[in-house]
Design a protein around this motif. Structure first.
Motif, short mmCIF file in Angstrom:
data_model
loop_
_atom_site.label_atom_id
_atom_site.label_comp_id
_atom_site.label_asym_id
_atom_site.label_seq_id
_atom_site.Cartn_x
_atom_site.Cartn_y
_atom_site.Cartn_z
N VAL A 224 0.83 -1.28 -0.11
CA VAL A 224 -0.10 0.06 -0.02
C VAL A 224 0.91 1.21 0.07
O VAL A 224 1.63 1.66 1.16
CB VAL A 224 -0.79 -0.19 1.24
N CYS A 225 1.06 1.91 -0.96
CA CYS A 225 2.05 3.22 -1.10
C CYS A 225 1.26 4.42 -1.09
O CYS A 225 0.42 4.60 -1.43
CB CYS A 225 2.46 3.00 -2.76
N ILE A 226 1.92 5.14 -0.18
CA ILE A 226 1.40 6.41 0.27
C ILE A 226 2.36 7.46 -0.39
O ILE A 226 3.60 7.54 0.14
CB ILE A 226 1.34 6.52 1.67
N ILE A 227 2.10 8.28 -1.43
CA ILE A 227 2.84 9.24 -1.82
C ILE A 227 2.85 10.54 -0.91
O ILE A 227 1.55 11.12 -0.54
CB ILE A 227 2.83 9.66 -3.32
N VAL A 228 3.85 11.07 -0.63
CA VAL A 228 3.95 12.25 0.37
C VAL A 228 4.92 13.29 -0.37
O VAL A 228 5.80 13.11 -0.79
CB VAL A 228 4.31 12.01 1.77
N ASP A 229 4.18 14.70 -0.63
CA ASP A 229 4.88 15.74 -0.82
C ASP A 229 4.25 17.02 -0.25
O ASP A 229 3.35 16.96 0.34
CB ASP A 229 4.55 15.79 -2.56
N ASP A 230 4.95 18.11 -0.77
CA ASP A 230 4.46 19.57 0.09
C ASP A 230 3.32 20.09 -0.83
O ASP A 230 2.56 20.81 -0.37
CB ASP A 230 5.49 20.12 0.57
N ILE A 231 3.55 19.96 -2.10
CA ILE A 231 2.70 20.71 -3.18
C ILE A 231 2.22 19.93 -4.36
O ILE A 231 2.96 19.10 -4.98
CB ILE A 231 3.32 21.92 -3.64
N CYS A 232 1.03 20.16 -4.56
CA CYS A 232 0.28 19.29 -5.63
C CYS A 232 -0.31 20.60 -6.55
O CYS A 232 -1.32 21.12 -6.12
CB CYS A 232 -0.67 18.31 -5.36
N ASP A 233 0.21 20.77 -7.37
CA ASP A 233 -0.31 21.70 -8.62
C ASP A 233 -1.35 21.48 -9.46
O ASP A 233 -2.43 21.45 -9.35
CB ASP A 233 0.81 22.63 -9.13
N THR A 234 -0.73 20.75 -10.69
CA THR A 234 -1.51 20.56 -11.71
C THR A 234 -1.98 19.01 -11.66
O THR A 234 -2.65 18.22 -12.31
CB THR A 234 -1.23 20.75 -13.07
N ALA A 235 -1.08 18.20 -10.73
CA ALA A 235 -1.41 16.97 -10.27
C ALA A 235 -0.82 16.04 -11.44
O ALA A 235 -0.94 14.66 -11.54
CB ALA A 235 -2.77 16.42 -9.94
N GLY A 236 -0.27 16.60 -12.55
CA GLY A 236 0.23 15.63 -13.66
C GLY A 236 1.33 14.64 -13.13
O GLY A 236 1.29 13.17 -13.46
N GLU A 247 1.67 -0.14 -11.92
CA GLU A 247 2.31 -0.90 -12.86
C GLU A 247 3.37 -1.87 -12.24
O GLU A 247 3.46 -2.76 -12.80
CB GLU A 247 2.96 0.09 -14.10
N GLN A 248 3.97 -1.25 -11.22
CA GLN A 248 4.93 -1.91 -10.53
C GLN A 248 4.50 -3.12 -9.54
O GLN A 248 5.20 -3.61 -8.69
CB GLN A 248 6.11 -1.21 -9.94
N GLY A 249 3.12 -3.03 -9.41
CA GLY A 249 2.55 -3.93 -8.54
C GLY A 249 1.95 -3.57 -7.32
O GLY A 249 1.53 -4.44 -6.44
N ALA A 250 1.88 -2.41 -6.75
CA ALA A 250 1.40 -1.67 -5.94
C ALA A 250 -0.06 -2.15 -5.61
O ALA A 250 -0.81 -2.02 -6.58
CB ALA A 250 1.48 -0.27 -5.75
N LYS A 251 -0.53 -2.55 -4.32
CA LYS A 251 -1.98 -2.83 -4.19
C LYS A 251 -2.78 -1.82 -4.07
O LYS A 251 -3.70 -1.76 -4.88
CB LYS A 251 -1.90 -3.50 -2.75
N GLU A 252 -2.36 -0.59 -3.44
CA GLU A 252 -3.10 0.46 -3.72
C GLU A 252 -1.99 1.75 -3.62
O GLU A 252 -1.02 1.60 -3.13
CB GLU A 252 -3.90 0.73 -2.11
N VAL A 253 -2.68 2.81 -4.17
CA VAL A 253 -1.86 4.19 -3.95
C VAL A 253 -2.73 5.03 -3.33
O VAL A 253 -3.63 5.57 -3.99
CB VAL A 253 -1.29 4.51 -5.34
N HIS A 254 -2.07 5.97 -2.32
CA HIS A 254 -2.66 7.09 -1.71
C HIS A 254 -1.70 8.14 -1.69
O HIS A 254 -0.47 8.08 -2.15
CB HIS A 254 -3.01 6.74 -0.39
#
Length: 338
Positions: A224-236, A247-254
Motif C-alpha cells: 500500500v503506497c503512500i506518496i507524500v509531498d508538500d505541493i500538488c499543483d496540476t497533479a500531472g 504498474e510495478q505491482g502496488a496494491k493501492e496508491v494514496h
C-alpha cells in the motif's frame, strides 16, 4: 510576553474559513471567546486593496492569518497592507500566519537571469513591519534563512501520521513514497513516524512541468503506497507516479500533500487516476469541485496552528508541536484512540 491576554487575530480574504476555525479552536483552548478583529479588506474599482481596522489594536499582540495562495499577488498585497495598517495603529507585535507560503518554489536561481522571488517576498514581509512568521511546510527549509526575523515552520507530517494510523488497518504493508529525490527527507520522516518502508520515484524533466522519464527505486509490489509531498499543483506528476506504482505491482496508491494548489486540470486528473485517495490540508481554501471530489479528503491544520499561536504569544515552545505525541490530545476529536 507573559500571557496571551492581549492576543488578537485578523484575517484576510485568502482563507477566512481557516481563520474562523483557528479562532474557534483557540476559544476552546483558552476557555474564553476568541473573535477575529473587525476589519474590512476590499478593493477599489481599479483593484487597489484597501484595509480598515475597526477595533482598537494598540499594544496588542496581532496575528494576521493569510495564505499567499491563488491569486498569489492579491493575497500577498493584502498581507502587506494589513501589516502596514496594524503597524500604524501601534500594534505591539505583528505575526504573519501564512499556512501556505507562495513563491516558495522560486527559492534559487535555476538558470541565468532568473530571480529568487522567495527572497524578495521575505524582504517585502519584513519591510512591511511584520515581526515574526508562522508557516507550514515550506517548500525549501532554507527559505527560513531568507528572513531577518524569526520564522516558525510547522510540519504536516505528524498530522498525516495520526491520519494514517487512524485510517489504515495494517501499517505493516504500507510503504511511503517520495515523488522525487528532493523530497526524500520529507518521505523518510513520515515513514519513520509510522514505522513504514521507503521508496522513491526518480523523475527526469526536459523542462519545467514536463516529465520525460520516471523510475521506481525500492520495493512496492503488493504494498500500500503512500506518496507524500508538500505541493500538488496540476497533479500531472502525481498521477503519473501513481500509475507507475500500480504498474510495478502496488496494491493501492494514496497521496498525502501538505498544500493542495490543485490548479487547472488537477481535480479531473485526480478523480480519473488510479489514486484511491488524495489527502490535503486546509492551508488553502478549496473550491466546491475539490470538496465534492470522490477521492479527495481535507484534513484540518487549525488545531495545530491555534496551539502554535498561543505558544508564540505565551513565549513557550513551538517545536513541541513537531511530534504526534503532543498533537494527539489536540486532535483527539478527529482521531479518537490514536
Amino acid at each position: 510576553m507573559k500571557a496571551d491576554l492581549n492576543l488578537k487575530l485578523i484575517s484576510g480574504n485568502a482563507n477566512p474559513k481557516l481563520a474562523g476555525n483557528i479562532a474557534k479552536r483557540m476559544s476552546v483552548y483558552r476557555g474564553s471567546p476568541v473573535n477575529l478583529v473587525d476589519a474590512r479588506v476590499e478593493r477599489f474599482n481599479d483593484k487597489e486593496i484597501f484595509v480598515e481596522v475597526y477595533d482598537n489594536v494598540r499594544d496588542e499582540d496581532m496575528f494576521i492569518i493569510q495564505s499567499t495562495s491563488n491569486p498569489a499577488n492579491d493575497n500577498l498585497m493584502e498581507l502587506l497592507i494589513m501589516a502596514d495598517a496594524l503597524r500604524r495603529s501601534s500594534a505591539q507585535r505583528i505575526t504573519a500566519v501564512i499556512p501556505y507560503f507562495g513563491y516558495a518554489r522560486q527559492d534559487r536561481r535555476t538558470s541565468a537571469r532568473t530571480p529568487i522571488s522567495a527572497k524578495l517576498v521575505a524582504n517585502l514581509i519584513t519591510e512591511a513591519g511584520i515581526d515574526r512568521v508562522l508557516t507550514l511546510d515550506l517548500h525549501a527549509g532554507q527559505i527560513q534563512g531568507f528572513f531577518d526575523i524569526p520564522v516558525d515552520n510547522l510540519y504536516a507530517s505528524p498530522v498525516f501520521a495520526l491520519d494514517i494510523m487512524h485510517n489504515f488497518k495494517s501499517l505493516e504493508e504500507v510503504t511511503v513514497v517520495s515523488p522525487d529525490v528532493g523530497g526524500v527527507a520529507r518521505a523518510r520522516e513520515l515513514a519513520k513516524r509510522i514505522n513504514a518502508g521507503l521508496a522513491i520515484v526518480d523523475k527526469r524533466r526536459s523542462k519545467p512541468g514536463v516529465v520525460e522519464e520516471m523510475t521506481v527505486i525500492g520495493e512496492v509490489k503488493d504494498r500500500v503506497c503512500i506518496i507524500v509531498d508538500d505541493i500538488c499543483d496540476t497533479a500531472g506528476t502525481l498521477c503519473k507516479a501513481a500509475a507507475l506504482l500500480k504498474e510495478q505491482g502496488a496494491k493501492e496508491v494514496h497521496a498525502y500533500i501538505s498544500h493542495g494548489v490543485l490548479s487547472g486540470p488537477a481535480v479531473e486528473r485526480i478523480t480519473t487516476s488510479v489514486l484511491k485517495s488524495l489527502v490535503v490540508t486546509d492551508s488553502i481554501e478549496q473550491p466546491a469541485p475539490v470538496v465534492k471530489a470522490k477521492n479527495i479528503r481535507i484534513v484540518p491544520v487549525a488545531p495545530m496552528l491555534a496551539q502554535a499561536i498561543l505558544n508564540i504569544s505565551n513565549g513557550t515552545s513551538v517545536s513541541s508541536l513537531f511530534g504526534e505525541k503532543t498533537l494527539s490530545p489536540i486532535y483527539e476529536a478527529f482521531y479518537p484512540g490514536v
